[in-house]
Each structure stands twice: as C-alpha cells, then as structure tokens.
Design a protein around this motif. Structure first.
Motif, PDB file in Angstrom:
ATOM      1  N   CYS A   1       0.836  -1.200   0.000  1.00 28.65           N
ATOM      2  CA  CYS A   1       0.000   0.000   0.000  1.00 28.65           C
ATOM      3  C   CYS A   1       0.877   1.259   0.000  1.00 28.65           C
ATOM      4  CB  CYS A   1      -0.910  -0.015   1.224  1.00 28.65           C
ATOM      5  SG  CYS A   1      -2.080   1.339   1.266  1.00 28.65           S
TER       6      CYS A   1
ATOM      7  N   ASN B   1       0.068   4.150   1.087  1.00 29.41           N
ATOM      8  CA  ASN B   1      -0.205   4.986   2.256  1.00 29.41           C
ATOM      9  C   ASN B   1       0.919   4.741   3.269  1.00 29.41           C
ATOM     10  OD1 ASN B   1      -1.135   6.245   4.537  1.00 29.41           O
ATOM     11  ND2 ASN B   1      -3.154   5.312   4.495  1.00 29.41           N
TER      12      ASN B   1
ATOM     13  N   CYS C   1      -0.066   2.913   6.444  1.00 28.52           N
ATOM     14  CA  CYS C   1      -0.599   1.553   6.321  1.00 28.52           C
ATOM     15  C   CYS C   1       0.498   0.558   5.937  1.00 28.52           C
ATOM     16  CB  CYS C   1      -1.728   1.530   5.294  1.00 28.52           C
ATOM     17  SG  CYS C   1      -2.422  -0.110   5.014  1.00 28.52           S
ATOM     18  N   ARG C   2       1.008   0.681   4.733  1.00 27.02           N
ATOM     19  CA  ARG C   2       2.078  -0.165   4.194  1.00 27.02           C
ATOM     20  C   ARG C   2       1.760  -1.663   4.258  1.00 27.02           C
ATOM     21  NH1 ARG C   2       4.779   2.395   0.823  1.00 27.02           N
ATOM     22  NH2 ARG C   2       6.605   1.131   1.112  1.00 27.02           N
ATOM     23  N   LYS C   3       0.471  -2.034   4.163  1.00 34.05           N
ATOM     24  CA  LYS C   3       0.069  -3.438   4.145  1.00 34.05           C
ATOM     25  C   LYS C   3       0.368  -4.055   2.792  1.00 34.05           C
ATOM     26  CE  LYS C   3      -4.208  -3.085   6.064  1.00 34.05           C
ATOM     27  NZ  LYS C   3      -5.592  -3.481   6.231  1.00 34.05           N
TER      28      LYS C   3
ATOM     29  N   SER D   1      -3.361  -7.761  -6.061  1.00 30.74           N
ATOM     30  CA  SER D   1      -4.086  -6.992  -7.055  1.00 30.74           C
ATOM     31  C   SER D   1      -3.839  -7.575  -8.436  1.00 30.74           C
ATOM     32  CB  SER D   1      -3.635  -5.530  -7.036  1.00 30.74           C
ATOM     33  OG  SER D   1      -4.271  -4.824  -8.068  1.00 30.74           O
TER      34      SER D   1
ATOM     35  N   ARG E   1      -2.581   1.338  -6.298  1.00 31.11           N
ATOM     36  CA  ARG E   1      -1.591   1.797  -5.315  1.00 31.11           C
ATOM     37  C   ARG E   1      -1.983   1.531  -3.876  1.00 31.11           C
ATOM     38  NH1 ARG E   1      -1.086   7.902  -6.241  1.00 31.11           N
ATOM     39  NH2 ARG E   1       0.273   7.679  -4.455  1.00 31.11           N
ATOM     40  N   PHE E   2      -3.290   1.367  -3.613  1.00 31.31           N
ATOM     41  CA  PHE E   2      -3.762   1.294  -2.233  1.00 31.31           C
ATOM     42  C   PHE E   2      -4.520   0.002  -1.970  1.00 31.31           C
ATOM     43  CE2 PHE E   2      -3.771   5.710  -3.694  1.00 31.31           C
ATOM     44  CZ  PHE E   2      -2.771   6.202  -2.877  1.00 31.31           C
ATOM     45  N   CYS E   3      -4.487  -0.439  -0.715  1.00 34.02           N
ATOM     46  CA  CYS E   3      -5.144  -1.690  -0.353  1.00 34.02           C
ATOM     47  C   CYS E   3      -6.658  -1.509  -0.215  1.00 34.02           C
ATOM     48  CB  CYS E   3      -4.553  -2.235   0.941  1.00 34.02           C
ATOM     49  SG  CYS E   3      -4.767  -1.166   2.383  1.00 34.02           S
ATOM     50  N   CYS E   4      -7.107  -0.281   0.075  1.00 35.33           N
ATOM     51  CA  CYS E   4      -8.547  -0.026   0.238  1.00 35.33           C
ATOM     52  C   CYS E   4      -8.850   1.438  -0.101  1.00 35.33           C
ATOM     53  CB  CYS E   4      -8.976  -0.345   1.665  1.00 35.33           C
ATOM     54  SG  CYS E   4      -8.140   0.633   2.923  1.00 35.33           S
TER      55      CYS E   4
ATOM     56  N   CYS F   1      -7.511   4.183   2.470  1.00 32.19           N
ATOM     57  CA  CYS F   1      -6.097   4.556   2.323  1.00 32.19           C
ATOM     58  C   CYS F   1      -5.926   5.529   1.154  1.00 32.19           C
ATOM     59  CB  CYS F   1      -5.236   3.314   2.092  1.00 32.19           C
ATOM     60  SG  CYS F   1      -4.910   2.386   3.603  1.00 32.19           S
TER      61      CYS F   1
END
Length: 55
Positions: A5, A7, A10-12, A16, A22-25, A28
């Motif tokens: 991620c 963010n 976050c960095r989870k 995909s 770029r983001f997990c959700c 973010c």
C-alpha cells in the motif's frame, strides 16, 4: 501480483490484478489523496509561513 500500500501509515501487503493499483482499500486512497492535495484546499498556512520568512 503482490503489492504494498502506498499509504505511509498503512504499508500493508495486498493482492491486485491491476498493475496501477496503489492502495489496499478506498480509505487509504482517500487519506493519501487528501494529504497530496491539502495545500489546494487550504493555502493559508503556506502563505503565512512565507510571510513570516520574508518579514
């Protein structure tokens, strides 16, 4: 494909099928979008800092 991620808070790691995701959700993505565009919506703090540096 596994991604991390974008963010910084976050960095989870997430899966995909899209190479440009770029983001997990959505949350973010919203947080980062706001941070990247905060100056557009609220330019006053930057002007205040510039005025203090000149003055």
């Amino acid at each position: 494909m596994k991604k991390i991620c974008a963010n910084p808070e976050c960095r989870k790691e997430f899966e995909s099928n899209y190479k440009n995701k770029r983001f997990c959700c959505k949350e973010c993505g919203k947080k980062v979008f706001y941070q990247e565009h905060k100056e557009y919506w609220n330019p006053e703090p930057k002007r205040k800092i510039e005025a203090e540096q000149k003055g």
